[in-house]
Design a protein around this motif. Structure first.
Motif, PDB file in Angstrom:
ATOM      1  N   LEU A 194      12.490 -24.445  45.422  1.00  0.00           N
ATOM      2  CA  LEU A 194      11.179 -25.085  45.342  1.00  0.00           C
ATOM      3  C   LEU A 194      10.347 -24.444  44.237  1.00  0.00           C
ATOM      4  O   LEU A 194       9.688 -25.138  43.455  1.00  0.00           O
ATOM      5  CB  LEU A 194      10.458 -24.975  46.693  1.00  0.00           C
ATOM      6  CG  LEU A 194      11.052 -25.781  47.857  1.00  0.00           C
ATOM      7  CD1 LEU A 194      10.393 -25.369  49.168  1.00  0.00           C
ATOM      8  CD2 LEU A 194      10.899 -27.272  47.638  1.00  0.00           C
ATOM      9  N   CYS A 195      10.395 -23.118  44.156  1.00  0.00           N
ATOM     10  CA  CYS A 195       9.688 -22.401  43.090  1.00  0.00           C
ATOM     11  C   CYS A 195      10.234 -22.802  41.722  1.00  0.00           C
ATOM     12  O   CYS A 195       9.470 -22.963  40.756  1.00  0.00           O
ATOM     13  CB  CYS A 195       9.827 -20.890  43.281  1.00  0.00           C
ATOM     14  SG  CYS A 195       8.927 -20.221  44.701  1.00  0.00           S
ATOM     15  N   HIS A 196      11.542 -22.941  41.625  1.00  0.00           N
ATOM     16  CA  HIS A 196      12.179 -23.342  40.365  1.00  0.00           C
ATOM     17  C   HIS A 196      11.614 -24.670  39.872  1.00  0.00           C
ATOM     18  O   HIS A 196      11.230 -24.804  38.697  1.00  0.00           O
ATOM     19  CB  HIS A 196      13.692 -23.449  40.563  1.00  0.00           C
ATOM     20  CG  HIS A 196      14.406 -24.080  39.411  1.00  0.00           C
ATOM     21  ND1 HIS A 196      15.025 -23.334  38.427  1.00  0.00           N
ATOM     22  CD2 HIS A 196      14.605 -25.386  39.071  1.00  0.00           C
ATOM     23  CE1 HIS A 196      15.556 -24.150  37.533  1.00  0.00           C
ATOM     24  NE2 HIS A 196      15.330 -25.406  37.900  1.00  0.00           N
ATOM     25  N   VAL A 197      11.553 -25.654  40.763  1.00  0.00           N
ATOM     26  CA  VAL A 197      11.065 -26.980  40.382  1.00  0.00           C
ATOM     27  C   VAL A 197       9.602 -26.903  39.964  1.00  0.00           C
ATOM     28  O   VAL A 197       9.189 -27.488  38.948  1.00  0.00           O
ATOM     29  CB  VAL A 197      11.242 -27.985  41.541  1.00  0.00           C
ATOM     30  CG1 VAL A 197      10.580 -29.320  41.203  1.00  0.00           C
ATOM     31  CG2 VAL A 197      12.717 -28.176  41.857  1.00  0.00           C
ATOM     32  N   ILE A 198       8.801 -26.182  40.731  1.00  0.00           N
ATOM     33  CA  ILE A 198       7.365 -26.096  40.455  1.00  0.00           C
ATOM     34  C   ILE A 198       7.097 -25.460  39.096  1.00  0.00           C
ATOM     35  O   ILE A 198       6.220 -25.901  38.350  1.00  0.00           O
ATOM     36  CB  ILE A 198       6.663 -25.332  41.594  1.00  0.00           C
ATOM     37  CG1 ILE A 198       6.601 -26.233  42.838  1.00  0.00           C
ATOM     38  CG2 ILE A 198       5.274 -24.860  41.179  1.00  0.00           C
ATOM     39  CD1 ILE A 198       6.245 -25.528  44.104  1.00  0.00           C
ATOM     40  N   MET A 199       7.871 -24.441  38.744  1.00  0.00           N
ATOM     41  CA  MET A 199       7.681 -23.808  37.438  1.00  0.00           C
ATOM     42  C   MET A 199       8.261 -24.677  36.322  1.00  0.00           C
ATOM     43  O   MET A 199       7.630 -24.869  35.284  1.00  0.00           O
ATOM     44  CB  MET A 199       8.329 -22.426  37.425  1.00  0.00           C
ATOM     45  CG  MET A 199       7.615 -21.398  38.280  1.00  0.00           C
ATOM     46  SD  MET A 199       5.848 -21.205  37.890  1.00  0.00           S
ATOM     47  CE  MET A 199       5.922 -20.760  36.153  1.00  0.00           C
ATOM     48  N   GLU A 225       1.007 -17.165  29.362  1.00  0.00           N
ATOM     49  CA  GLU A 225       2.265 -17.597  28.749  1.00  0.00           C
ATOM     50  C   GLU A 225       3.396 -16.622  29.055  1.00  0.00           C
ATOM     51  O   GLU A 225       4.534 -17.037  29.321  1.00  0.00           O
ATOM     52  CB  GLU A 225       2.093 -17.744  27.235  1.00  0.00           C
ATOM     53  CG  GLU A 225       1.194 -18.894  26.802  1.00  0.00           C
ATOM     54  CD  GLU A 225      -0.291 -18.632  27.054  1.00  0.00           C
ATOM     55  OE1 GLU A 225      -0.658 -17.438  27.206  1.00  0.00           O
ATOM     56  OE2 GLU A 225      -1.067 -19.596  27.111  1.00  0.00           O
ATOM     57  N   ASP A 226       3.082 -15.326  29.011  1.00  0.00           N
ATOM     58  CA  ASP A 226       4.095 -14.304  29.326  1.00  0.00           C
ATOM     59  C   ASP A 226       4.529 -14.411  30.792  1.00  0.00           C
ATOM     60  O   ASP A 226       5.714 -14.264  31.114  1.00  0.00           O
ATOM     61  CB  ASP A 226       3.555 -12.912  29.043  1.00  0.00           C
ATOM     62  CG  ASP A 226       3.386 -12.642  27.552  1.00  0.00           C
ATOM     63  OD1 ASP A 226       4.034 -13.350  26.754  1.00  0.00           O
ATOM     64  OD2 ASP A 226       2.607 -11.728  27.210  1.00  0.00           O
ATOM     65  N   LYS A 227       3.587 -14.670  31.674  1.00  0.00           N
ATOM     66  CA  LYS A 227       3.908 -14.791  33.089  1.00  0.00           C
ATOM     67  C   LYS A 227       4.785 -16.020  33.346  1.00  0.00           C
ATOM     68  O   LYS A 227       5.755 -15.953  34.100  1.00  0.00           O
ATOM     69  CB  LYS A 227       2.627 -14.886  33.917  1.00  0.00           C
ATOM     70  CG  LYS A 227       1.788 -13.615  33.918  1.00  0.00           C
ATOM     71  CD  LYS A 227       0.519 -13.799  34.728  1.00  0.00           C
ATOM     72  CE  LYS A 227      -0.317 -12.535  34.725  1.00  0.00           C
ATOM     73  NZ  LYS A 227      -1.545 -12.658  35.536  1.00  0.00           N
ATOM     74  N   VAL A 228       4.425 -17.113  32.724  1.00  0.00           N
ATOM     75  CA  VAL A 228       5.207 -18.344  32.897  1.00  0.00           C
ATOM     76  C   VAL A 228       6.626 -18.149  32.372  1.00  0.00           C
ATOM     77  O   VAL A 228       7.609 -18.558  33.013  1.00  0.00           O
ATOM     78  CB  VAL A 228       4.516 -19.522  32.184  1.00  0.00           C
ATOM     79  CG1 VAL A 228       5.434 -20.744  32.131  1.00  0.00           C
ATOM     80  CG2 VAL A 228       3.208 -19.876  32.882  1.00  0.00           C
ATOM     81  N   LEU A 236      13.616 -17.591  37.648  1.00  0.00           N
ATOM     82  CA  LEU A 236      13.950 -18.689  38.560  1.00  0.00           C
ATOM     83  C   LEU A 236      14.964 -19.673  37.986  1.00  0.00           C
ATOM     84  O   LEU A 236      15.377 -20.604  38.684  1.00  0.00           O
ATOM     85  CB  LEU A 236      12.669 -19.461  38.932  1.00  0.00           C
ATOM     86  CG  LEU A 236      11.643 -18.689  39.767  1.00  0.00           C
ATOM     87  CD1 LEU A 236      10.309 -19.423  39.784  1.00  0.00           C
ATOM     88  CD2 LEU A 236      12.157 -18.467  41.184  1.00  0.00           C
ATOM     89  N   SER A 237      15.380 -19.469  36.748  1.00  0.00           N
ATOM     90  CA  SER A 237      16.220 -20.466  36.074  1.00  0.00           C
ATOM     91  C   SER A 237      17.511 -20.778  36.826  1.00  0.00           C
ATOM     92  O   SER A 237      17.968 -21.921  36.834  1.00  0.00           O
ATOM     93  CB  SER A 237      16.546 -19.992  34.651  1.00  0.00           C
ATOM     94  OG  SER A 237      17.274 -18.767  34.685  1.00  0.00           O
ATOM     95  N   GLU A 238      18.112 -19.798  37.460  1.00  0.00           N
ATOM     96  CA  GLU A 238      19.398 -20.023  38.133  1.00  0.00           C
ATOM     97  C   GLU A 238      19.255 -20.644  39.517  1.00  0.00           C
ATOM     98  O   GLU A 238      20.222 -21.143  40.086  1.00  0.00           O
ATOM     99  CB  GLU A 238      20.169 -18.711  38.249  1.00  0.00           C
ATOM    100  CG  GLU A 238      19.492 -17.650  39.097  1.00  0.00           C
ATOM    101  CD  GLU A 238      20.268 -16.345  39.120  1.00  0.00           C
ATOM    102  OE1 GLU A 238      21.377 -16.321  39.689  1.00  0.00           O
ATOM    103  OE2 GLU A 238      19.763 -15.358  38.549  1.00  0.00           O
ATOM    104  N   TYR A 239      18.027 -20.631  40.066  1.00  0.00           N
ATOM    105  CA  TYR A 239      17.828 -21.088  41.442  1.00  0.00           C
ATOM    106  C   TYR A 239      17.474 -22.574  41.476  1.00  0.00           C
ATOM    107  O   TYR A 239      16.396 -22.973  41.904  1.00  0.00           O
ATOM    108  CB  TYR A 239      16.757 -20.248  42.126  1.00  0.00           C
ATOM    109  CG  TYR A 239      17.068 -18.773  42.136  1.00  0.00           C
ATOM    110  CD1 TYR A 239      18.256 -18.309  42.684  1.00  0.00           C
ATOM    111  CD2 TYR A 239      16.198 -17.852  41.564  1.00  0.00           C
ATOM    112  CE1 TYR A 239      18.553 -16.957  42.688  1.00  0.00           C
ATOM    113  CE2 TYR A 239      16.491 -16.502  41.564  1.00  0.00           C
ATOM    114  CZ  TYR A 239      17.671 -16.061  42.119  1.00  0.00           C
ATOM    115  OH  TYR A 239      17.970 -14.728  42.116  1.00  0.00           O
TER     116      TYR A 239
END
Length: 208
Positions: A84-89, A113-116, A123-126
């Motif tokens: 869910l976090c992956h999709v939201i980001m 921008e650094d945080k994003v 989260l890229s793999e999830y």
């Protein structure tokens, strides 16, 4: 909770929420503040038609009152929360204002921008497809819930022993807390709020 936001307990503002996302909590049947919370949730569902989606291994009394119940494999709630976090980001559905206050990297002065970039990298793999293989919940359903919840602010994410009293329970709760933070639903009306613990005052008798 203490690892993520420094507090010990939290509570949920059902009176002002627009959406309840439930990870394994059976608040209708049992909770520390059972009577008060179950009444507030019941009124939210019936009087204000608040939407509730539940991820749980069984059809609990709370799951049965939900608009949708997704049966997850035991101990896999973290996979769903991370997806869910992956999709939201990935789809820019996060709360930019709240993210300013989140410590995402060791640099307390990191830009948004650094945080994003850091969150997207982590989260890229999830992906929802990854979580589907682990949890049994379809990738399409995970994606739909992520979009729906992120847009229904304020939203309330509830969890308890159903999610945390399993393998990897601490990190499961941290993933759920991250989901609340990314959507700006911590310490806000209608969201996930720090609990207020009473400090009882009472007379004491003689020492012997």
């Amino acid at each position: 909770h203490e690892l993520t936001w420094g507090g010990h307990e939290d509570n949920w503002d059902f009176d002002n929420t627009r959406y309840v996302l439930n990870f394994g909590s059976n608040v209708v049947e049992a909770h520390t503040n059972h009577v008060a919370l179950s009444r507030r949730l019941s009124f939210a569902l019936t009087d204000r038609n608040v939407r509730m989606v539940t991820f749980d291994v069984r059809l609990s009394n709370t799951a049965s009152k939900s608009n949708v119940w997704y049966q997850v494999r035991p101990g896999t709630d973290a996979a769903v929360a991370l997806a869910l976090c992956h999709v939201i980001m990935a789809e820019d559905l996060y709360d930019r204002e709240f993210l300013h206050y989140c410590l995402v990297t060791k640099d307390r002065n990191a830009s948004l921008e650094d945080k994003v970039a850091a969150l997207n990298g982590y989260l890229s793999e999830y992906t929802p497809e990854w979580a589907q293989e682990i949890s049994g919940v379809s990738a399409d359903d995970i994606h739909a819930v992520a979009v729906e919840f992120s847009r229904a602010r304020p939203g309330c994410i509830i969890s308890s022993r159903g999610a945390t009293a399993h393998y990897n329970g601490v990190d499961t709760e941290r993933a759920i807390q991250m989901l609340a933070a990314l959507t700006g639903n911590i310490d806000n009306p209608g969201g996930r709020c720090p609990g207020v613990e009473p400090a009882w005052r009472y007379p004491t008798g003689p020492e012997d």
